[in-house]
Motif scaffolding. Structure first.
Motif, PDB file in Angstrom:
ATOM      1  N   VAL A 114       0.841  -1.200   0.000  1.00 30.87           N
ATOM      2  CA  VAL A 114       0.000   0.000   0.000  1.00 30.87           C
ATOM      3  C   VAL A 114       0.872   1.244   0.000  1.00 30.87           C
ATOM      4  O   VAL A 114       1.878   1.317   0.712  1.00 30.87           O
ATOM      5  CB  VAL A 114      -0.926  -0.002   1.236  1.00 30.87           C
ATOM      6  N   LEU A 115       0.492   2.238  -0.773  1.00 35.93           N
ATOM      7  CA  LEU A 115       1.236   3.487  -0.818  1.00 35.93           C
ATOM      8  C   LEU A 115       1.063   4.235   0.495  1.00 35.93           C
ATOM      9  O   LEU A 115      -0.047   4.498   0.932  1.00 35.93           O
ATOM     10  CB  LEU A 115       0.738   4.337  -1.980  1.00 35.93           C
ATOM     11  N   ARG A 116       2.177   4.585   1.115  1.00 35.13           N
ATOM     12  CA  ARG A 116       2.167   5.265   2.410  1.00 35.13           C
ATOM     13  C   ARG A 116       2.833   6.621   2.292  1.00 35.13           C
ATOM     14  O   ARG A 116       3.821   6.768   1.563  1.00 35.13           O
ATOM     15  CB  ARG A 116       2.921   4.433   3.451  1.00 35.13           C
ATOM     16  N   THR A 117       2.286   7.599   3.031  1.00 34.35           N
ATOM     17  CA  THR A 117       2.852   8.946   2.992  1.00 34.35           C
ATOM     18  C   THR A 117       3.281   9.457   4.363  1.00 34.35           C
ATOM     19  O   THR A 117       3.726  10.594   4.482  1.00 34.35           O
ATOM     20  CB  THR A 117       1.854   9.936   2.376  1.00 34.35           C
ATOM     21  N   LYS A 118       3.138   8.624   5.392  1.00 32.50           N
ATOM     22  CA  LYS A 118       3.528   9.028   6.739  1.00 32.50           C
ATOM     23  C   LYS A 118       4.873   8.410   7.093  1.00 32.50           C
ATOM     24  O   LYS A 118       5.099   7.224   6.844  1.00 32.50           O
ATOM     25  CB  LYS A 118       2.486   8.577   7.762  1.00 32.50           C
TER      26      LYS A 118
END
Length: 124
Positions: free
Chosen positions: A103-107
């Motif tokens: 899953v693409l994560r940004t944190k």
């Protein structure tokens, strides 16, 4: 485990370009989602860009959208961040990070492995 090492930072004039590289050692680089974060002087670390394993999906911070391109070369265990039309506000330490997730994560707390960072300074 994955060990990450960034390179390509430096001093550049506003409007210029830089290509940051992040080389990885360890196992199964292709199974990791990869991201770039940055920490401007005196500020919190912030998300810049991320790409999923296989490069099927990517995401960019609004502040760099249209000026940054993130790519990965799994054969070379390397991820790249091309930054164009650089602005003084892009000045920061840039960090590469890896997460064992599809899953693409940004944190930043979603990323397990981090490099030591490379400094980018943009002069006006």
């Amino acid at each position: 485990q994955v060990q990450l090492a960034e390179s390509g930072g430096g001093l550049v004039q506003a409007g210029g370009s830089l290509r940051l590289s992040c080389g990885a050692s360890g196992r199964a680089f292709s199974s990791y989602s990869m991201a770039w974060f940055r920490q401007p002087p005196g500020k919190e670390r912030e998300f810049v860009a991320a790409v999923t394993r296989g490069g099927s999906s990517g995401n960019y911070a609004d502040s760099v959208k249209g000026r940054a391109t993130l790519s990965r070369d799994d054969a070379k265990n390397t991820v790249f961040l091309q930054m164009n039309s650089l602005k003084p506000e892009d000045t920061a330490a840039y960090y590469c990070a890896a997460a064992n997730t599809f899953v693409l994560r940004t944190k930043d707390y979603d990323y397990t492995y981090w490099g030591q960072g490379t400094q980018v300074t943009v002069s006006s």
